[in-house]
Design a protein around this motif. Sequence first.
Motif, mmCIF file in Angstrom:
data_model
loop_
_atom_site.group_PDB
_atom_site.id
_atom_site.type_symbol
_atom_site.label_atom_id
_atom_site.label_comp_id
_atom_site.label_asym_id
_atom_site.label_seq_id
_atom_site.Cartn_x
_atom_site.Cartn_y
_atom_site.Cartn_z
ATOM 1 N N ARG A 44 0.832 -1.212 0.000
ATOM 2 C CA ARG A 44 0.000 0.000 0.000
ATOM 3 C C ARG A 44 0.866 1.260 0.000
ATOM 4 N N ARG A 45 1.964 1.260 0.741
ATOM 5 C CA ARG A 45 2.844 2.430 0.765
ATOM 6 C C ARG A 45 3.436 2.706 -0.620
ATOM 7 N N VAL A 46 3.863 1.662 -1.290
ATOM 8 C CA VAL A 46 4.450 1.846 -2.618
ATOM 9 C C VAL A 46 3.393 2.336 -3.600
ATOM 10 N N LEU A 47 2.197 1.759 -3.551
ATOM 11 C CA LEU A 47 1.121 2.222 -4.435
ATOM 12 C C LEU A 47 0.835 3.702 -4.203
ATOM 13 N N ALA A 48 0.806 4.099 -2.945
ATOM 14 C CA ALA A 48 0.552 5.513 -2.620
ATOM 15 C C ALA A 48 1.687 6.389 -3.146
ATOM 16 N N ARG A 49 2.924 5.944 -2.966
ATOM 17 C CA ARG A 49 4.064 6.733 -3.435
ATOM 18 C C ARG A 49 4.022 6.934 -4.937
ATOM 19 N N LEU A 50 3.555 5.919 -5.658
ATOM 20 C CA LEU A 50 3.490 5.994 -7.118
ATOM 21 C C LEU A 50 2.202 6.652 -7.616
ATOM 22 N N GLY A 51 1.340 7.034 -6.692
ATOM 23 C CA GLY A 51 0.109 7.719 -7.075
ATOM 24 C C GLY A 51 -0.972 6.810 -7.616
ATOM 25 N N VAL A 52 -0.911 5.522 -7.282
ATOM 26 C CA VAL A 52 -1.919 4.569 -7.769
ATOM 27 C C VAL A 52 -3.135 4.623 -6.860
ATOM 28 N N ALA A 53 -4.307 4.875 -7.445
ATOM 29 C CA ALA A 53 -5.558 4.874 -6.682
ATOM 30 C C ALA A 53 -5.986 3.435 -6.427
ATOM 31 N N VAL A 54 -6.354 3.124 -5.193
ATOM 32 C CA VAL A 54 -6.700 1.754 -4.799
ATOM 33 C C VAL A 54 -8.202 1.654 -4.563
ATOM 34 N N HIS A 55 -8.834 0.687 -5.236
ATOM 35 C CA HIS A 55 -10.274 0.432 -5.075
ATOM 36 C C HIS A 55 -10.434 -1.015 -4.619
ATOM 37 N N GLU A 56 -10.607 -1.210 -3.324
ATOM 38 C CA GLU A 56 -10.739 -2.551 -2.770
ATOM 39 C C GLU A 56 -12.205 -2.909 -2.570
ATOM 40 N N ASN A 57 -12.455 -4.239 -2.406
ATOM 41 C CA ASN A 57 -13.821 -4.741 -2.213
ATOM 42 C C ASN A 57 -14.748 -4.214 -3.301
ATOM 43 N N THR A 58 -14.227 -4.196 -4.513
ATOM 44 C CA THR A 58 -14.936 -3.646 -5.667
ATOM 45 C C THR A 58 -14.920 -4.680 -6.782
ATOM 46 N N THR A 59 -16.054 -5.272 -7.071
ATOM 47 C CA THR A 59 -16.152 -6.305 -8.100
ATOM 48 C C THR A 59 -16.546 -5.685 -9.426
ATOM 49 N N VAL A 60 -15.803 -6.002 -10.474
ATOM 50 C CA VAL A 60 -16.106 -5.499 -11.810
ATOM 51 C C VAL A 60 -17.224 -6.334 -12.416
ATOM 52 N N THR A 61 -18.271 -5.678 -12.863
ATOM 53 C CA THR A 61 -19.418 -6.376 -13.455
ATOM 54 C C THR A 61 -19.470 -6.243 -14.970
ATOM 55 N N GLU A 62 -18.738 -5.263 -15.521
ATOM 56 C CA GLU A 62 -18.689 -5.081 -16.970
ATOM 57 C C GLU A 62 -17.502 -4.188 -17.322
ATOM 58 N N VAL A 63 -16.889 -4.484 -18.476
ATOM 59 C CA VAL A 63 -15.834 -3.642 -19.012
ATOM 60 C C VAL A 63 -16.354 -3.006 -20.295
ATOM 61 N N THR A 64 -16.215 -1.699 -20.389
ATOM 62 C CA THR A 64 -16.672 -0.964 -21.569
ATOM 63 C C THR A 64 -15.470 -0.278 -22.212
ATOM 64 N N PRO A 65 -15.629 0.275 -23.406
ATOM 65 C CA PRO A 65 -14.507 1.000 -24.021
ATOM 66 C C PRO A 65 -14.045 2.198 -23.201
ATOM 67 N N ASN A 66 -14.904 2.669 -22.305
ATOM 68 C CA ASN A 66 -14.583 3.876 -21.532
ATOM 69 C C ASN A 66 -14.310 3.600 -20.058
ATOM 70 N N GLY A 67 -14.277 2.332 -19.657
ATOM 71 C CA GLY A 67 -13.989 2.062 -18.262
ATOM 72 C C GLY A 67 -14.692 0.841 -17.719
ATOM 73 N N LEU A 68 -15.017 0.883 -16.424
ATOM 74 C CA LEU A 68 -15.553 -0.267 -15.710
ATOM 75 C C LEU A 68 -16.889 0.054 -15.063
ATOM 76 N N ARG A 69 -17.765 -0.929 -15.061
ATOM 77 C CA ARG A 69 -18.938 -0.885 -14.200
ATOM 78 C C ARG A 69 -18.663 -1.839 -13.049
ATOM 79 N N THR A 70 -18.850 -1.355 -11.837
ATOM 80 C CA THR A 70 -18.497 -2.147 -10.662
ATOM 81 C C THR A 70 -19.599 -2.088 -9.618
ATOM 82 N N THR A 71 -19.456 -2.937 -8.611
ATOM 83 C CA THR A 71 -20.426 -2.944 -7.512
ATOM 84 C C THR A 71 -20.354 -1.669 -6.680
ATOM 85 N N ALA A 72 -19.276 -0.894 -6.860
ATOM 86 C CA ALA A 72 -19.136 0.374 -6.131
ATOM 87 C C ALA A 72 -19.422 1.577 -7.023
#
Length: 359
Positions: free
Chosen positions: A188-216
């Motif tokens: 988590r520290r390394v992800l934060a240092r690199l500026g990576v946004a973390v989305h946990e407990n998030t299930t992807v329900t569909e992938v589209t050309p413009n992104g993700l549809r998720t349970t969140a």
Amino acid sequence: MSSTTTGQRIVVLGAGYAGLTAAKGAARRHAVTLVAPEDRLLHRVRRHETAAGRGRDWPAVSELTHGLPVTHRRARAVGLDPAARRVRLDDGTGLEYDTLVYALGSRTAWHGVPGAEQHAYSAERATELRRRIDTAERPGTLAVVGGGATGIELATELAEAHPRWKVRIVASGQVGGVYSARGRAHVRRVLARLGVAVHENTTVTEVTPNGLRTTAGPLGADVTVWAASLEVHPLAAEAGLAVDEHGRALVDDRLRSVSHPDVHVIGDAAAVTVPGAGTLRMGCATALPQGRYLGGLLAGRTTEPFAFRYVVQCVSLGRRDGLLQVVGADDSMRPTVFTGTAGRLAKAAIVTAVLHSLK
């Protein structure tokens, strides 16, 4: 065929870590036919580097088998008839065998998520992913789906290589949830240092050309990378080999199919259960020892059952950091971790050792 080989026909399906190692070991006594469409080693544990434009061409199969009685058939196995001891290839030909080594490994699992296979890049398409990022008109948002080692390595490598891109990692559970508390905290520290946004407990329900549809809720992404989990090729199950609920072939303590003892199954395709370690997880760490053991068994250098114990798990966190997680013999987490430069160097040494072992 060299004068030191026997007349036994050994066919190896797959030129990954397990298949190549087994083929080279068996070739000390037998002439071996190695079936794989690739002309070069697919150095799977470094695909994240390829995706970030830092990879290189890995050794040719011919280089790795030079001087050994190994014939490389650049074809793909599409059918298996255990009763006739015959493999059908995609070039319309077939191969008969006395002993078959089934080492077809695993591939990215899409889990039936709508749009995933159509709109996301898997680790197998690392070169295409690199081109997509390099040819983009302007930086955008890149989403990595999967909170395991593959997803973490891709997210950190891509974020470090492309700091102008916004990178997010999306996981149905915890990112790095398999590691110890100290290991997860470092990730988590390394992800934060690199500026990576973390989305946990998030299930992807569909992938589209413009992104993700998720349970969140929706998450925008110009490029999506899919690293959720792996599945085995269905050929073993289709051929009637005994498999578990995941399609992995059931084997005995000599890595022979429990239903077809003239077929040895190794690597990700096999459900290998070892006393004290349990059923081995997929990965290079378990595939290489299985290939090495089977090569020795087929060459007559050992008659003992296969033995294995876990020692560590390791993950790259970009070019400047890494995590080496100490584990018990059964792969259970221990508190001890090595991070930063020590973790990076340890991971690099292990990966380099893998390549040297194949040479």
